[in-house]
Design an enzyme around this catalytic site. Structure first.
Site, PDB file in Angstrom:
ATOM      1  N   CYS A  49      41.903  39.745  41.634  1.00 52.09           N
ATOM      2  CA  CYS A  49      42.588  40.787  40.849  1.00 52.09           C
ATOM      3  C   CYS A  49      43.922  40.299  40.277  1.00 52.09           C
ATOM      4  O   CYS A  49      44.566  41.032  39.510  1.00 52.09           O
ATOM      5  CB  CYS A  49      42.799  42.017  41.714  1.00 52.09           C
ATOM      6  N   HIS A  70      50.526  47.627  41.122  1.00 51.24           N
ATOM      7  CA  HIS A  70      49.119  47.234  41.288  1.00 51.24           C
ATOM      8  C   HIS A  70      48.325  48.500  41.625  1.00 51.24           C
ATOM      9  O   HIS A  70      47.261  48.730  41.075  1.00 51.24           O
ATOM     10  CB  HIS A  70      49.008  46.180  42.388  1.00 51.24           C
ATOM     11  N   HIS A 125      39.983  50.064  38.199  1.00 56.52           N
ATOM     12  CA  HIS A 125      40.416  48.717  38.575  1.00 56.52           C
ATOM     13  C   HIS A 125      39.566  47.716  37.801  1.00 56.52           C
ATOM     14  O   HIS A 125      38.378  47.571  38.061  1.00 56.52           O
ATOM     15  CB  HIS A 125      40.257  48.527  40.081  1.00 56.52           C
TER      16      HIS A 125
END
Lengths: 404, 396
Positions: free
Chosen positions: B151, B284, B321
């Site tokens: 990520c 995040h 995400h």
């Protein structure tokens, strides 16, 4: 004062065995250690490639405990072992932190990804194993190295097929040069599943037997028909040269320059014909290192036996060097195979004096490839070594190493 | 900048969704998820607008490659550039976590099912495929590098681009990321019990996990003098970037956010700014219980008591995400916020988790001081962390 990245340690695992001496021996004999790939699943085509340079069982317990290894994918085990080997070799007094990690891989975690998807397909998504999922992410080997070595510096995994290892080396060197890391663990790792092997073969990428010749990768040879797929891991330790010398470390070589380019004429899975652009990219890289082709004493070519890839490699080198003669061109991928870290380890080895056996995979020059490999014999230590990698898909990377 | 998200192909639908704090997470049909534990994701709607001139071979490209190509062309055109990108040493710096895994799954299903499978499906598999596709489409001849660090991939790619520009390796960088939904990641995150059954709720009470999404985002970066010299109007300045590793656990973040705090500090140092210069954080913010705790701890560690009144946006509550692409889409959202002078609100209405002490922007956009700087944070599997420090462009 300009910071310079120096290579102070190396750990390597491949079909040739463990460590740089094992690779040196393999290059000296000029014979790759090959394994018959498991074809029982029926993925392979008839008459296709049968061989690969696989790891086989190797005792990694001196570097990774059996308990820790049980919680890792094969590539994680290999790369952690290679990192520990490299750190041992770098030896000497402790270095300052932080330590960064930069890993290259061509295809990521193929074994566990395949296994995880098989279980999802056969038994449903509820059967998905958290462990398999965790270990199938491409940057897991880099993460495992960080955990095992306490490396809190930047941590990244670069992926550009055959160019990954040199890109990782260049990217790692920059972390040292620009002061973001005191030490960098740079490497390359790949694994080769039967399915991946069969897919590469179906793309016509792998060497195969012909009525006249056995299955063998023949870099730069007129009769080449593909490369040898391989697996394994190599990790180098990079440190700032002055700091490494101050702590008494042995320096294999320093990274003098690195760079890359792209050939937009390449297809998704093959090589293009963009010789002028790539040659210009190579010259640009050398110029950034305040060097020219005439300064190079040795070339470690990424030529692998690929028909189009080797042709491009030869033509790019020829164009970059102009009318000047080329220094000895080594073709380690005939022995190490393509992917994994063998090529990176051979590049470091090429910065030393070395003895190479006659190249049994080369017998006929290709009129379309204006480069021939070094025929074998002893070579004294060079001053500067150029390593080149042109990747399927279009990326290219070069690194210039200087001996101390 | 260019973007492809659950709201559509292009930056404008994203801008509107961010402003309204509207989530794109909902029912999806990218693959059969009947037997999965959860049933929501942020899926990109079918096909780009008819006005988009599809390059040759478009239909054979993986979804993620299509997202990347569209976003790259949008970004390059918005920057006032034409392609092929001749006359400059342009490079492509790309991030992806799974690349063409969805297409690889279809290939494997065909192989294992005995129906056979087109090789072109597996050709999309290599992780370098989307970045290479962008480079090929734009006629790039400079360096092309793809980062696959879960990520944190796209944020690390943007960092790479910044370093390359600073070092003079390139004078134009096309940087970003892409990822598409696929069964392996959806099953895997569900196996880890890391997916919320409802649209994710970062930093809120009752959060139980993330929401997966898909899409791509691209930013065109160039040295400021070069941009100004050619008459371009900069959207923002990328002042610095930082990276670190937790070196703690493969999936669980450091409980005190040590690695994340390190990446934040390194980013600020690289940008030559102080924590008090930062007035906006695009977190995040995945919505998993552990990640949000770790990130909140890192923010408190770096920004101290000011954290309680530091506006925080959580773009993942809106776009989902995007895994390897998340750092790029969140950089885009951050730049949009700096441009508009407003931090976008998070989607959802659950109460904030008071234990985290985070000032999540909720309900409506929050005005930002004109000169405030922003941080966009990305933290990934394997402990890979990256931060970007951005400043609004204030024309003279």
């Amino acid at each position: 004062m300009r910071r310079v990245a120096a290579i102070t340690g190396i750990g390597s695992l491949g079909s040739y065995g463990r460590g740089l001496p094992a690779l040196a021996e393999a290059l000296k004999t000029g014979v790759p250690r090959l394994t018959e790939v498991d074809r029982s699943a029926g993925y392979h085509r008839t008459g296709g490639a049968r061989l690969a340079a696989l790891m086989g069982p190797q005792d990694l317990s001196p570097w990774v405990s059996v308990a820790a290894a049980r919680r890792m994918s094969p590539t994680s085990r290999w790369v952690v072992a290679a990192a520990q080997m490299a750190l041992e070799e770098a030896g000497g007094a402790p270095v300052r932190e932080p330590t960064a990690v930069v890993m290259g891989t061509a295809f990521g975690q193929t074994v566990f990804t395949e296994r995880l998807f098989r279980s999802i397909t056969d038994e449903g998504p509820e059967s998905a194993s958290p462990f398999l999922f965790t270990e199938c992410v491409a940057n897991v080997p880099a993460g495992q190295v960080a955990i095992h070595c306490g490396a809190t510096g930047p941590n990244l995994t670069v992926v550009e097929r055959e160019a990954s290892a040199l890109i990782a080396l260049g990217r790692g060197a920059r972390e040292v040069e620009e002061g973001r890391a005191a030490r960098v663990l740079v490497g390359a790792v790949d694994e080769m599943t039967p399915l991946a092997h069969a897919v590469l073969d179906r793309f016509g990428a792998l060497a195969r037997a012909s009525p006249e010749r056995p299955e063998q990768a023949r870099p730069l040879d007129r009769h080449r028909n593909g490369f040898l797929a391989s697996e394994g891991a190599t990790v180098l330790v990079l440190e700032e040269e002055g700091e490494a010398l101050a702590r008494g470390a042995h320096i294999f070589a320093r990274v003098a320059a690195c760079g890359g380019a792209f050939d937009p004429s390449a297809s998704r899975v093959g090589w293009g014909q963009g010789v002028p652009g790539l040659a210009q990219g190579l010259l640009r890289m050398l110029a950034r290192g305040h060097r020219s082709p005439g300064d190079i004493d040795r070339i470690v070519s990424g030529a692998s036996g690929s028909v189009a890839g080797d042709r491009l490699e030869g033509r790019v080198l020829r164009q970059a060097f102009g009318k000047a003669p080329l220094p000895p061109v080594l073709i380690p991928k005939a022995i190490t195979g393509e992917y994994a870290g063998g090529f990176l380890a051979a590049t470091v080895l090429a910065t030393q004096a070395l003895a190479l056996g006659p190249c049994p995979t080369f017998d006929t020059a290709d009129p379309e490839v204006p480069v021939v490999p070094y025929p074998g014999g002893s070579l004294s230590a060079p001053r500067r070594v150029l390593a080149t990698s042109l990747a399927a898909g279009g990326a290219a990377a070069w690194v210039l190493l200087e001996t101390a | 900048m260019g973007a492809v998200t659950a709201f559509g192909w292009g930056l404008e639908p994203l801008r509107q969704a961010l402003g309204g704090g509207r989530t794109g997470v909902g029912p999806f049909a990218r693959f059969d998820h009947e037997r999965q534990r959860t049933h929501v994701a942020a899926q990109v709607p079918a096909g780009p607008p008819a006005t988009f001139a599809r390059p040759r071979g478009w239909s054979r490209l993986a979804f993620c490659d299509q997202f990347a190509l569209f976003a790259a062309r949008e970004a390059v055109q918005a920057a006032g550039l034409s392609f092929p990108l001749t006359g400059s040493t342009a490079g492509v710096f790309f991030g992806t976590s799974t690349s063409g895994l969805l297409e690889s799954e279809r290939f494997l299903t065909g192989v294992w099912g005995g129906q056979g499978a087109r090789l072109s499906l597996i050709a999309a598999n290599p992780l370098n495929a989307p970045g290479d596709a962008v480079a090929r489409d734009l006629g790039v001849t400079g360096p092309v590098r793809t980062v696959s660090s879960a990520c944190a991939s796209a944020a690390l790619a943007l960092e790479d681009a910044l370093r390359s520009l600073r070092g003079g390796e390139v004078d134009l960088a096309v940087a970003g990321g892409t990822d598409s939904l696929c069964r392996i990641t959806y099953s895997g995150f569900n196996a880890l019990r890391a997916v919320d059954e409802n649209p994710c709720r970062p930093f809120r009470l009752g959060r139980t996990g993330m929401s997966l999404g898909e899409g791509g985002a691209i930013l065109v970066l160039e040295p400021l003098p070069r941009a100004l010299a050619r008459g371009a109007e900069p959207l923002a300045e990328l002042l610095g970037a930082g990276a670190s590793c937790d070196a703690h656990h493969m999936t669980a973040p450091h409980p005190q956010g040590a690695g994340a705090a390190l990446a934040l500090r390194r980013g600020l140092a690289d940008a030559h700014v102080l924590p008090e210069d930062i007035g906006f954080v695009n977190a995040h913010g995945t919505g998993t219980p552990l990640n949000d705790v770790s990130e909140a701890a890192a923010l408190h560690e770096v920004f101290g008591p000011r954290t309680a009144r530091l506006p925080v946006s959580a773009t993942k509550s809106i776009v989902g995400h995007l895994l390897g692409s998340s750092g790029a889409i969140e950089a885009v959202a951050t730049v949009l916020g700096l441009r508009s002078g407003e931090a976008h609100p998070a989607a959802g209405s659950d109460p904030l988790d008071p234990a985290l002490g985070i000032d999540l922007v909720c309900g409506t956009p929050r005005p930002l001081p004109k000169t405030t700087l922003a941080v966009s944070a990305s933290f990934g599997f394997g402990g890979a962390n990256a931060t970007l420090v951005l400043a609004p462009w204030l024309s003279a």
